[in-house]
Design a protein around this motif. Sequence first.
Motif, mmCIF file in Angstrom:
data_model
loop_
_atom_site.group_PDB
_atom_site.id
_atom_site.type_symbol
_atom_site.label_atom_id
_atom_site.label_comp_id
_atom_site.label_asym_id
_atom_site.label_seq_id
_atom_site.Cartn_x
_atom_site.Cartn_y
_atom_site.Cartn_z
ATOM 1 N N ARG A 40 38.268 31.637 36.122
ATOM 2 C CA ARG A 40 36.834 31.606 36.422
ATOM 3 C C ARG A 40 36.014 31.156 35.214
ATOM 4 N NH1 ARG A 40 33.382 34.007 39.961
ATOM 5 N NH2 ARG A 40 35.087 35.094 41.006
ATOM 6 N N CYS A 57 35.148 37.734 47.039
ATOM 7 C CA CYS A 57 35.533 38.080 45.677
ATOM 8 C C CYS A 57 34.954 39.427 45.259
ATOM 9 C CB CYS A 57 35.079 36.990 44.706
ATOM 10 S SG CYS A 57 36.238 35.614 44.597
ATOM 11 N N CYS A 63 40.603 37.496 42.446
ATOM 12 C CA CYS A 63 39.593 36.504 42.071
ATOM 13 C C CYS A 63 39.348 36.462 40.570
ATOM 14 C CB CYS A 63 38.293 36.783 42.816
ATOM 15 S SG CYS A 63 38.327 36.291 44.545
ATOM 16 N N ASP A 64 38.871 37.571 40.038
ATOM 17 C CA ASP A 64 38.483 37.615 38.625
ATOM 18 C C ASP A 64 39.686 37.998 37.782
ATOM 19 O OD1 ASP A 64 35.582 37.110 38.912
ATOM 20 O OD2 ASP A 64 35.647 38.980 40.043
ATOM 21 N N VAL A 65 40.438 36.998 37.369
ATOM 22 C CA VAL A 65 41.653 37.247 36.595
ATOM 23 C C VAL A 65 41.296 37.284 35.112
ATOM 24 C CG1 VAL A 65 43.960 36.446 36.031
ATOM 25 C CG2 VAL A 65 43.071 36.151 38.341
ATOM 26 N N THR A 66 41.528 38.417 34.489
ATOM 27 C CA THR A 66 41.278 38.590 33.068
ATOM 28 C C THR A 66 42.507 39.212 32.424
ATOM 29 O OG1 THR A 66 40.375 40.814 33.357
ATOM 30 C CG2 THR A 66 38.816 38.975 33.517
ATOM 31 N N SER A 69 42.778 42.816 33.585
ATOM 32 C CA SER A 69 43.171 42.986 34.985
ATOM 33 C C SER A 69 44.673 42.847 35.176
ATOM 34 C CB SER A 69 42.429 41.978 35.872
ATOM 35 O OG SER A 69 42.897 40.657 35.657
ATOM 36 N N HIS A 77 44.479 48.557 39.916
ATOM 37 C CA HIS A 77 44.115 47.171 40.182
ATOM 38 C C HIS A 77 43.981 46.887 41.671
ATOM 39 C CE1 HIS A 77 44.976 42.619 39.361
ATOM 40 N NE2 HIS A 77 43.716 42.857 39.631
ATOM 41 N N HIS A 155 31.622 39.706 35.627
ATOM 42 C CA HIS A 155 32.655 39.653 36.644
ATOM 43 C C HIS A 155 34.017 39.871 36.005
ATOM 44 C CE1 HIS A 155 29.902 38.152 39.739
ATOM 45 N NE2 HIS A 155 29.386 37.381 38.786
ATOM 46 N N GLY A 156 34.834 40.654 36.667
ATOM 47 C CA GLY A 156 36.194 40.863 36.171
ATOM 48 C C GLY A 156 36.300 42.032 35.223
ATOM 49 N N GLU A 157 37.522 42.555 35.126
ATOM 50 C CA GLU A 157 37.799 43.680 34.231
ATOM 51 C C GLU A 157 37.746 43.224 32.774
ATOM 52 O OE1 GLU A 157 38.450 46.832 34.857
ATOM 53 O OE2 GLU A 157 38.831 46.892 37.020
#
Length: 351
Positions: A40, A57, A63-66, A69, A77, A155-157
């Motif tokens: 992202r 999302c 979706c929010d790949v960190t 995560s 998760h 957005h995202g972890e």
Amino acid sequence: MVGQSSSFSRLLLGCLILLLLYFLYMDAKLYSRIQNFPLRRNIDNMSVLDSNSYGSCDFSPLCDVTVKSIMLDHPNHYLFSPMATLFDKIFRIHEIEYITPNMISVFHVLIAVASAKCVASDSLVTRRVGVALFLIRSMLDELDGHVARARKNIHGEGSEIGSVGFFVDGLCDALGTTALLIGCLIYLKNNPPRRGYTHLQSLIPQVMDATKEVGPGFVYKGKITSKKIFQTLSCIGAQLLLSSTAWNRYIALYQDLLERRAVTDAQALCQIQAFRSLLMWVVAWLWRIFNPHALINALLVAVFCDKLWEFLCAIQYVGFLILVSIVCISEMHVQEVQSFIYKTLTNSTAV
């Protein structure tokens, strides 16, 4: 296995198997997503692309790949994070100004204390209620982070290392975990496990206050002492501390290496290649199953199945060996990733 009813035991075992299969399926989907879609942070219309591929999302963990995560444990998760998002969508917690993430963190400590009190009970049903309460605490632990990110439009972890919220959340997690361990200690002291039983040895005199007859030809060995119980629980406590410290350290290191934005185009390409590498996935997956949340979840399963002492004995020393091995692998991998991405790093390109 977990109760007197064999049908109930089979039902629970079936649910556990289905849950594990779901986790493996989602892992396969996550790995495919990492390999086949841009991250992202590298594309403006990523939300449209991800929504077409994975649905909304707002709830999809794909979706929010960190970095964080992919290093989260499976229940957090794939279950608690979407549940926290849904809870916030329904009750709009992030829009209620007087409810802060830190307040949620403090509240889930109270839930953990109530859970610990139940876990300390002599009743298996009450201990299972305690397990359910601690799972609610875990969902609230996800909710405080979700609310904090929603208010900052993040957005995202991710871990905001050094922030007040980071330390408050860590302190509340530690207090909740300590309460759970104290509950386990009280239960085991009130219901000391025995060392099992063995065939009666006619040549060895029995000590009446240290044994108990359990049938013809058998005799119980002595009870486990309170000192032994405390030592064994101290081992799992030390493992949780080691796991938490190392896990947070490597999340911070990988975030700095793989999610740093002020890099050259060549370094950004190297970041993506390193993130998608099989070795990165292996290291992240190892932390998924041995991070502190995963260890606590395993402890809760043991409490629910009335196998707490057996679990503690099984992991007492092996857990240290596994964790030290993962730390060594992670440390070597971090050095390799740093060298791969920033091998040309000089004073002129330092960020």
